[in-house]
Design a protein around this motif. Structure first.
Motif: not given
Length: 422
Positions: A351-370, A372-380
């Motif tokens: 149970w205690f496997g919290p998600r945090g900064l690494a996931s946020i930064v990785f998603a931000d990299l996807v958001a700036t990668s161009g 097309p599917e980033q609009h599906q991945i980032v909100p999740v």
């Protein structure tokens, strides 16, 4: 002549800085008191960001994202990767507790695999590599969000050590998967040339890893030699560690590699070579990293979570909940088979496997990668991290106390149990 920001941009930036400063000051006044409650620091900072967001109070607007927010998040992750890897105690891992090896060597790849399969089912619009990318982004855990779990002295040292090492190293292990899956997704979408993934593999993993190893080893050996000579003071040893992490990141970035992998490798090697002798010098980099994490969660609430909540669907919520439960807990249970730990321990670790900064930064990299599917991945990703901040934050103190009471009673009856003999 110093360049000036446009008035509106300057006002927005000043407003965001003011919100961050007030939040940090307010939290500093009550952090010890809140430590006795289920309200975590990450929850406070995320809530402050949400309240200050463009969607609520309008104090932190999307225009702030143009003024180096990405750099703040990335540099914070660099320091977190470096300090976590350096302080993970890898040398004692093999002799003291094989559980981290099970969690990282078996549980972590299985987490990506299970997340990959479920992402493909729930999001048919994602290609095979995009689904894998989503799973890899959400695979690493953040030990900083589970401090009540790790720091509670009622929890056996074996389990605290396992969770601490896992949280310190799995974000670094996720980096190759995120990097390669993103490159393969871009190649599949024909946004990169043929063979781009192989080139990324060589630069991001091989070259960046070599840079990190060289700087980590060189920096640690030089600092240890200087300390033995009595030539350096503790504050400047701390500065040297900060410089080593930053330099590894920058040099890898210059060759279009992965600065994150370089920083993580540098910390890992420096810890293996001189962890004990540099233990005191690590405190300042850890404090700077913690401050950066706090600021990052304010920005996360305002600039990432608030927009994600506007586009939430039931499918996104379901995948987020699965990510925090099934996708995490089944691989943990499989990895701990044969370890002789009790089912209560398996449930606790799962149970205690919290998600945090690494996931946020990785998603931000996807958001700036161009991509097309980033609009599906980032909100999740952002919604999953938001749910983790709330659910893991609220249950961590209660869960640690409850597990600690069970452990005390169980060891009284069975002192030979695995958890008591790490």
């Amino acid at each position: 002549m110093v360049a000036q920001l446009p008035p509106d941009g300057s006002t927005a930036l000043d407003s965001a800085v003011a919100v961050v400063a007030v939040t940090l000051m307010a939290y500093a006044l009550v952090d010890q008191r809140l430590g006795q409650t289920p309200i975590s620091g990450a929850l406070v900072f995320t809530a402050a960001g949400l309240l200050a967001s463009e969607q609520v109070a309008g104090l932190i607007t999307s225009s702030v994202g143009e003024h180096g927010v990405g750099a703040v998040l990335e540099l914070t992750l660099v320091l977190v990767l470096f300090t976590d890897a350096m302080g993970a105690g890898l040398g004692s891992w093999v002799t003291e507790a094989p559980l981290p090896g099970r969690l990282l060597g078996i549980g972590f790849p299985l987490t990506i695999a299970v997340g990959w399969v479920l992402a493909s089912v729930l999001f048919p619009g994602l290609g095979i590599w995009e689904a894998g990318l989503l799973a890899a982004i959400l695979a690493p855990t953040d030990s900083a969000l589970g401090l009540p779990v790790i720091n509670n002295q009622r929890v056996p040292p074996l389990i605290r050590h396992a969770l601490n090492v896992e949280g310190g190293l799995n974000d670094g292990l996720a980096l190759p998967f995120v990097t390669i899956f993103l490159a393969l997704a871009q190649e599949e979408e024909q946004t990169a040339g043929r063979g781009h993934a192989a080139s990324v593999f060589l630069r991001a993993l091989v070259a960046s890893g070599a840079i990190g190893v060289a700087l980590g080893a060189g920096g640690a050996l030089a600092l240890r030699w200087s300390m033995n000579k009595g030539w350096s003071s503790r504050p400047w040893q701390s500065v040297a560690l900060l410089a080593t992490a930053t330099l590894a990141y920058v040099l890898a970035d210059l060759i279009d590699g992965s600065g994150f992998i370089a920083a993580w490798a540098a910390g890992l090697v420096a810890g293996l070579i001189a962890r004990e002798s540099l233990a005191a010098a690590q405190q300042m980099p850890q404090d700077v990293a913690q401050l950066g994490v706090s600021v990052s969660f304010v920005l996360f609430g305002a600039l990432f979570l608030a927009p994600a909540l506007e586009h939430t669907t039931w499918t996104v919520v379901i995948y987020g909940l699965l990510s925090l439960t099934v996708i995490r807990m089944i691989p943990v249970a499989v990895s701990l088979c044969g370890s002789k730990v009790a089912p209560q321990t398996v449930a606790y670790v799962g149970w205690f496997g919290p998600r945090g900064l690494a996931s946020i930064v990785f998603a931000d990299l996807v958001a700036t990668s161009g991509l097309p599917e980033q609009h599906q991945i980032v909100p999740v990703v952002m919604l999953t991290v938001g749910m983790s901040v709330v659910l893991h934050g609220l249950t961590a103190p209660w869960g640690a106390r409850r597990y600690g009471r069970w452990y005390a009673a169980a060891t009284a009856r069975h002192p030979e149990m695995r958890e008591a003999n790490g």
